[in-house]
Motif scaffolding. Structure first.
Motif, mmCIF file in Angstrom:
data_model
loop_
_atom_site.group_PDB
_atom_site.id
_atom_site.type_symbol
_atom_site.label_atom_id
_atom_site.label_comp_id
_atom_site.label_asym_id
_atom_site.label_seq_id
_atom_site.Cartn_x
_atom_site.Cartn_y
_atom_site.Cartn_z
ATOM 1 N N ILE A 125 60.201 -3.650 60.501
ATOM 2 C CA ILE A 125 59.418 -3.707 61.740
ATOM 3 C C ILE A 125 58.912 -5.130 61.953
ATOM 4 O O ILE A 125 58.315 -5.722 61.072
ATOM 5 C CB ILE A 125 58.235 -2.729 61.669
ATOM 6 C CG1 ILE A 125 58.757 -1.295 61.667
ATOM 7 C CG2 ILE A 125 57.286 -2.929 62.835
ATOM 8 C CD1 ILE A 125 57.675 -0.264 61.499
ATOM 9 N N GLY A 126 59.163 -5.695 63.143
ATOM 10 C CA GLY A 126 58.711 -7.038 63.453
ATOM 11 C C GLY A 126 57.278 -7.045 63.942
ATOM 12 O O GLY A 126 56.678 -5.993 64.215
ATOM 13 N N LEU A 127 56.729 -8.240 64.075
ATOM 14 C CA LEU A 127 55.331 -8.381 64.495
ATOM 15 C C LEU A 127 55.078 -7.760 65.874
ATOM 16 O O LEU A 127 54.060 -7.089 66.051
ATOM 17 C CB LEU A 127 54.919 -9.849 64.468
ATOM 18 C CG LEU A 127 53.462 -10.146 64.845
ATOM 19 C CD1 LEU A 127 52.504 -9.404 63.925
ATOM 20 C CD2 LEU A 127 53.195 -11.661 64.787
ATOM 21 N N PRO A 128 55.952 -7.948 66.878
ATOM 22 C CA PRO A 128 55.674 -7.335 68.190
ATOM 23 C C PRO A 128 55.525 -5.812 68.107
ATOM 24 O O PRO A 128 54.591 -5.245 68.680
ATOM 25 C CB PRO A 128 56.884 -7.736 69.034
ATOM 26 C CG PRO A 128 57.349 -9.023 68.425
ATOM 27 C CD PRO A 128 57.140 -8.838 66.954
ATOM 28 N N GLU A 129 56.443 -5.154 67.373
ATOM 29 C CA GLU A 129 56.347 -3.696 67.270
ATOM 30 C C GLU A 129 55.128 -3.287 66.447
ATOM 31 O O GLU A 129 54.446 -2.299 66.756
ATOM 32 C CB GLU A 129 57.620 -3.125 66.645
ATOM 33 C CG GLU A 129 57.642 -1.594 66.606
ATOM 34 C CD GLU A 129 58.937 -1.023 66.078
ATOM 35 O OE1 GLU A 129 58.970 0.178 65.807
ATOM 36 O OE2 GLU A 129 59.908 -1.794 65.934
ATOM 37 N N ALA A 130 54.850 -4.046 65.391
ATOM 38 C CA ALA A 130 53.673 -3.737 64.573
ATOM 39 C C ALA A 130 52.397 -3.853 65.398
ATOM 40 O O ALA A 130 51.476 -3.030 65.272
ATOM 41 C CB ALA A 130 53.611 -4.668 63.363
ATOM 42 N N LEU A 131 52.316 -4.868 66.260
ATOM 43 C CA LEU A 131 51.136 -5.020 67.106
ATOM 44 C C LEU A 131 51.047 -3.909 68.144
ATOM 45 O O LEU A 131 49.944 -3.488 68.516
ATOM 46 C CB LEU A 131 51.160 -6.391 67.788
ATOM 47 C CG LEU A 131 50.822 -7.575 66.880
ATOM 48 C CD1 LEU A 131 51.061 -8.890 67.593
ATOM 49 C CD2 LEU A 131 49.374 -7.493 66.398
ATOM 50 N N GLU A 132 52.189 -3.420 68.625
ATOM 51 C CA GLU A 132 52.153 -2.280 69.549
ATOM 52 C C GLU A 132 51.587 -1.054 68.844
ATOM 53 O O GLU A 132 50.798 -0.297 69.406
ATOM 54 C CB GLU A 132 53.568 -1.993 70.061
ATOM 55 C CG GLU A 132 53.680 -0.745 70.942
ATOM 56 C CD GLU A 132 52.797 -0.806 72.184
ATOM 57 O OE1 GLU A 132 52.270 0.244 72.586
ATOM 58 O OE2 GLU A 132 52.624 -1.911 72.742
ATOM 59 N N ARG A 133 51.956 -0.844 67.589
ATOM 60 C CA ARG A 133 51.400 0.272 66.829
ATOM 61 C C ARG A 133 49.909 0.060 66.587
ATOM 62 O O ARG A 133 49.116 1.005 66.637
ATOM 63 C CB ARG A 133 52.145 0.422 65.502
ATOM 64 C CG ARG A 133 53.615 0.826 65.661
ATOM 65 C CD ARG A 133 54.256 1.084 64.319
ATOM 66 N NE ARG A 133 53.642 2.233 63.672
ATOM 67 C CZ ARG A 133 53.806 2.527 62.373
ATOM 68 N NH1 ARG A 133 54.540 1.758 61.611
ATOM 69 N NH2 ARG A 133 53.223 3.590 61.861
ATOM 70 N N ALA A 134 49.526 -1.181 66.339
ATOM 71 C CA ALA A 134 48.097 -1.478 66.164
ATOM 72 C C ALA A 134 47.325 -1.178 67.445
ATOM 73 O O ALA A 134 46.209 -0.658 67.404
ATOM 74 C CB ALA A 134 47.910 -2.937 65.751
#
Length: 405
Positions: free
Chosen positions: A8-17
């Motif tokens: 999982i990349g940072l953009p997707e991780a931030l969307e989950r956050a």
């Protein structure tokens, strides 16, 4: 952590956050995964909360953000507030590397950081309330996924097929553990055919409520929907639609209306989107006129028949595309734009939005996408009329008009 999680990349991780920290979502999402923009959008306390969540649940992305902030933040407070010993091993290592980089910059880093109240949030597994939506299929139907905690433990997942004018077509309900539920939601986003996009759960419920209000008398709602209707339709009347969400973010000024409609016509022709057939009664008159041309013995040459068909189709466009029908197709384009925006196709999303505006404002006779939509829907009837062959009942039915079972 599984191999899938590590990818999982940072953009997707931030969307989950953003989904897990709804009070910070409006600051996280506009950054679109860019750590620099995220830095500008968050105050020190909020930055600490976001980083704490990432280190806990997405250690690789949390470590990436921590290293970026170790180099860029003037105020290192969000990093200094976190205790490496409070996190899983991968996150501990990442945070210690970031703290070491701060020391290299000359920042006074305590040898044993004191845990702060903002350093560690409740585990993500304590709550889940998420939704995903696919694009529209040729009939205008789409799939919605909703996942929400059960009072007795685990997660209940709803998979609904809806179409705005025909209602709730299918509903499946199943239960899973939280880890499996999140893996399922991630998988819906990665599917090659009909990938899903993250959607606010309240918006998903509003879409289901709208479809349920328009349930076709010819097709009863699924039995499971009766049991769960109150939960699946619980949304305030002013809940923003996907169309409103994407327009608020992107607008439609980047593409001229004529250019956008020409692109949309190409999408209809190539099957990229649509053709989202209108109600059968809207095209019955045109079908009858095409059948008359096909049966006619007066018009002899192919060129003359083709010219007559062209004229009949043109004359029918205003009749078919009344204001309400133009708005229906425009909304289909708007909501296609939402999914494309969320799945990394921003340029196409902007074109779809401009095409939707064109459908609402440009006369059908001057709209190449409206013409192409009818040509695709009635291709067999049009070809038969030009060839002078009477169509069968099946050939007279607009393509895609039946929709999915």
């Amino acid at each position: 952590m599984s191999a899938a999680d590590a990818e999982i990349g940072l953009p997707e991780a931030l969307e989950r956050a953003a989904s897990a920290l709804p009070d910070l979502a409006d600051a996280i999402r506009p950054a679109n995964g860019d750590p620099g923009q995220l830095t500008d959008a968050l105050d020190a306390e909020s930055a600490g909360r976001v980083l704490a969540w990432l280190l806990e649940h997405e250690p690789a992305s949390g470590g990436e953000l921590a290293l970026f902030w170790a180099d860029e933040l003037e105020d290192a407070g969000p990093l200094l507030a976190l205790d490496p010993n409070a996190y899983p091993k991968p996150a501990r290592k990442a945070l210690r590397r970031a703290l070491h980089r701060l020391r290299s910059r000359g920042v006074d880093v305590p040898t044993a950081a004191t845990p702060k109240t903002v350093a560690k949030l409740a585990p993500m597994d304590e709550a889940i309330d998420e939704a995903r939506v696919t694009g529209l299929d040729p009939s205008g139907a789409r799939i919605l996924y909703l996942a929400k905690d059960r009072a007795g433990g685990g997660v209940r997942i709803f998979q609904a097929v809806i179409e705005a004018s025909r209602g709730v077509l299918e509903l499946e309900v199943f239960e899973a553990g939280r880890a499996r539920a999140r893996r399922f939601l991630r998988d819906t986003e990665k599917r090659e055919a009909w990938p899903a996009a993250a959607l606010p759960p309240v918006t998903a419920r509003a879409l289901i409520a709208e479809a349920a209000a328009n349930q076709s008398r010819e097709r009863s709602a699924p039995r499971a929907f009766v049991e769960f209707r109150s939960r699946l339709c619980d949304a305030p009347p002013d809940t923003p639609t996907p169309a409103q969400l994407v327009r608020d973010e992107l607008g439609d000024d980047a593409v001229a209306g004529d250019e956008a409609l020409a692109r949309v016509a190409g999408w209809f022709e190539g099957g990229t989107v649509g053709p989202w057939p209108p109600a059968r009664e809207r095209v019955d008159g045109l079908i009858e006129r095409l059948q008359e041309i096909a049966k006619s013995v007066v018009v002899a040459s192919g060129a003359a028949r083709e010219e007559q068909v062209e004229s009949v189709v043109t004359d029918s466009l205003a009749e078919i595309f009344g204001e309400d029908e133009r708005d229906r197709v425009a909304r289909c384009l708007d909501e296609t734009a939402y999914v494309w925006w969320k799945t990394g196709r921003e340029a196409d999303a902007r074109t779809a939005l401009a095409g939707a505006t064109g459908f609402r404002t440009i006369a059908p006779e001057a709209n190449p996408a409206a013409r192409k939509m009818i040509e695709v829907l009635l291709r067999p009837a049009i070809e038969n009329a030009i060839a002078g062959e009477a169509p069968t009942d099946t050939e007279a039915t607009p393509e895609g008009a039946e929709g999915p079972d």
